[in-house]
Design an enzyme around this catalytic site. Structure first.
Site, PDB file in Angstrom:
ATOM      1  N   LYS A  76       1.017  -1.384   0.008  1.00  0.00           N
ATOM      2  CA  LYS A  76      -0.083  -0.109   0.111  1.00  0.00           C
ATOM      3  C   LYS A  76       0.894   1.333  -0.079  1.00  0.00           C
ATOM      4  O   LYS A  76       2.216   1.311   0.679  1.00  0.00           O
ATOM      5  CB  LYS A  76      -0.888   0.096   1.144  1.00  0.00           C
ATOM      6  CG  LYS A  76      -1.898   0.766   1.284  1.00  0.00           C
ATOM      7  CD  LYS A  76      -2.557   0.896   2.649  1.00  0.00           C
ATOM      8  CE  LYS A  76      -3.574   2.137   2.895  1.00  0.00           C
ATOM      9  NZ  LYS A  76      -4.467   2.045   4.073  1.00  0.00           N
ATOM     10  N   SER A 151      -9.343   1.919   3.222  1.00  0.00           N
ATOM     11  CA  SER A 151      -8.593   2.546   2.415  1.00  0.00           C
ATOM     12  C   SER A 151      -7.384   1.766   1.580  1.00  0.00           C
ATOM     13  O   SER A 151      -7.190   2.009   0.556  1.00  0.00           O
ATOM     14  CB  SER A 151      -7.796   3.520   2.978  1.00  0.00           C
ATOM     15  OG  SER A 151      -6.782   3.238   4.004  1.00  0.00           O
ATOM     16  N   SER A 175      -9.264  -0.298   7.555  1.00  0.00           N
ATOM     17  CA  SER A 175      -8.899  -0.095   5.815  1.00  0.00           C
ATOM     18  C   SER A 175      -8.176  -1.609   5.392  1.00  0.00           C
ATOM     19  O   SER A 175      -7.737  -1.645   4.337  1.00  0.00           O
ATOM     20  CB  SER A 175      -8.024   0.885   5.965  1.00  0.00           C
ATOM     21  OG  SER A 175      -8.352   2.168   5.818  1.00  0.00           O
TER      22      SER A 175
HETATM   23  N1  GLN Z   1     -12.738   4.365   6.845  1.00  0.00           N
HETATM   24  C1  GLN Z   1     -11.622   4.659   7.737  1.00  0.00           C
HETATM   25  C2  GLN Z   1     -11.337   6.260   7.897  1.00  0.00           C
HETATM   26  O1  GLN Z   1     -11.582   6.801   6.743  1.00  0.00           O
HETATM   27  C3  GLN Z   1     -10.634   3.757   7.362  1.00  0.00           C
HETATM   28  C4  GLN Z   1      -9.415   4.178   7.838  1.00  0.00           C
HETATM   29  C5  GLN Z   1      -8.089   3.375   7.893  1.00  0.00           C
HETATM   30  O2  GLN Z   1      -8.323   2.158   8.531  1.00  0.00           O
HETATM   31  N2  GLN Z   1      -7.019   3.652   7.306  1.00  0.00           N
HETATM   32  O3  GLN Z   1     -10.959   6.676   8.820  1.00  0.00           O
END
Ligand code: GLN
Length: 478
Positions: A76, A151, A175
């Site tokens: 990532k 994400s 995420s």
């Molecule tokens: N949907 C969560 C957020 O926007 C996911 C965040 C993550 O795990 N990086 O904060």
């Protein structure tokens, strides 16, 4: 070339020379090329990964190859890989190349894994659909009109489409698990501190956890074993010994667990096939001799506000370093220092990231600090304490990973708050710091994957992996 369901089942043939690492990498590079429309990769390291594969083939012949020889990994775009681009899918880091590798990357390379590229995600990990990337959205391999989740969307889509064996992502609020669920693969978020965060771009430091996206529990176990553990570069990394996860998995069928199934989820907030899948899975577990009880998630209504107050506060502080002076993008229209900061940040950050920086600054401002930030810290502690109490009576908690299967692209374009609400099931583990895994569990009537989730007490990733393996291949809908 023969296709294998995962790295673990391919490994024997790699080691006995029936398949070479070079062939394997070529195969993945071809698939990456064929699946460009999924927009999973922001950079592909073709030549470099082929060269690495050649060197590892030679080591295999000599019998000196590492534990992950020939494992093809995607990163990532929040994980540092020395002398390679690193941007957190943001324009603010345009042109930035990392000067060192993350500890997890060093550990993978030391065991002869091959890094094939850098993967698309929501900018700085902020989002649930991968649509907040400066490079456009990734798409779901099961239906490209749908999101792969976020994400770590590019990372999940890449594993599901066979573009790499495994991806490493980050899980601050789901995420790793939510995209794994949307793409029909496994997503493991270990205990906070199980894995060093050195070389991970920070979003919310007290929540950020590196996680593994893979096609099997075996692959998750092998990778976790290598990347977990103490690290001199991250004083928050736990020094607890790392168990032999693969060994534990082999004996998983002998284990009997106490499993709590979450009851306080209003049924109208769940897609019916997911609700039925939970019932089906819990009945299966009960009839296989596990002790299944109903439990309620504590302080449920406070989880989302606690998460969004604390993560935006931490993000506003972490992201203050992107000022146009030290990294990446620098505005060319500045006249003085203040306009350099302002213009750089205005041009470089996307809308969602700006929204969170503003929110974070608001909750940290002197007028509101006590009412929001300090309160949320207290509630976080209460939620964790209540969760720990539950784990004195059960080993695993079963619940959905997300309320629905993958959304159509554009679902939340004008409604960020709706998007925040969709995180309810995944952020619980991050607020409490406990580990959790998303397990693929069949598909809904539109052919989109369903994901179920197990959570466990701190450092019981062994139980999570065993629990996940109990549910392999018994899904309600396929
Ligand atoms: N949907 C969560 C957020 O926007 C996911 C965040 C993550 O795990 N990086 O904060």
């Amino acid at each position: 070339m023969a296709t294998h369901p995962d790295y673990s089942s391919l490994r024997k043939e790699l080691l006995n020379g029936a398949i070479s690492c070079v062939e394997q990498v070529k195969h993945h590079l071809e698939l990456i090329e064929k699946n460009k429309h999924l927009n999973c990769f922001l950079s592909v390291y073709s030549e470099e990964s082929l060269n690495a594969a050649k060197a590892i083939d030679a080591k295999i012949k000599l019998g000196s190859a590492g534990k992950l020889a020939g494992l093809v990994v995607g990163l990532k775009d929040v994980l540092a890989f020395k002398n390679h681009p690193l941007q957190a899918a943001s324009n603010i880091l345009n042109g930035f190349h990392s000067q060192y590798s993350a500890t997890v990357v060093e550990r993978l390379l030391a065991e002869d894994a091959i890094i094939i590229g850098r993967q698309n995600c929501d900018e700085f990990g902020m989002g649930s659909t991968n649509e907040n990337s400066a490079f456009g959205e990734s798409r779901n391999p099961h239906n490209p009109q749908h999101t792969p989740g976020g994400s770590s969307g590019g990372s999940a889509a890449a594993v599901a489409a066979g573009l790499c064996h495994v991806s490493l992502g980050s899980d601050t609020g789901g995420s790793v698990r939510q995209p794994a669920s949307f793409c029909g693969i496994y997503g493991l978020k270990p205990t906070y501190s199980r894995i060093s965060r050195h070389g991970l771009i920070a979003y919310a430091s007290s929540f950020d956890t590196i996680g593994v996206l893979a096609n099997s529990t075996d692959d998750c176990a092998k990778v976790l074993q290598v990347i977990a553990g103490k690290d001199d570069f991250d004083s928050t990394a736990s020094s607890l010994p790392v168990p032999d996860y693969s060994g534990v998995l082999k004996n998983s069928s002998n284990k009997k667990f106490r499993i709590g199934v979450v009851a306080n989820i209003p049924s109208e907030s769940l897609q019916p096939e997911i609700r039925e899948s939970i019932t089906f899975a819990s009945e299966h577990l009960e009839s296989s001799g596990h002790k299944v009880t109903q439990i309620d998630l504590p302080l449920n209504e406070f989880i989302l506000p606690t998460y969004y107050v604390l993560t935006t506060a931490e993000a506003s502080s972490n992201l203050s370093r992107y000022d146009g002076v030290r990294y990446g993008h620098r505005s060319t229209s500045a006249e003085d220092l203040e306009s350099l900061y302002r213009n750089t940040r205005t041009e470089g950050f996307g809308e969602e990231v700006k929204r969170r920086i503003l929110l974070g600054n608001f909750v940290l401002s002197s007028d509101h600090f006590d009412a929001y930030y300090a309160q949320a810290q207290k509630v976080r502690r209460m939620i964790r304490n209540e969760m720990l109490k539950i784990f004195s009576t059960v080993d695993l908690i079963l619940m959905p990973t997300a309320p629905t299967t993958a959304y159509a692209l554009g679902t939340f374009s004008n409604n960020p708050v709706e998007m925040y609400l969709s995180d309810l099931f995944s952020i619980q583990a991050n607020v409490s710091g406990i580990p959790a895994i998303s397990i693929p569990f069949g598909k809904d009537k539109n052919g989109l994957p369903i994901g179920l989730q197990f959570m466990s007490a701190d450092f019981r990733e062994d139980d999570l992996l065993c629990g996940a393996s109990l549910l392999a291949g018994i899904e309600r809908f396929s």
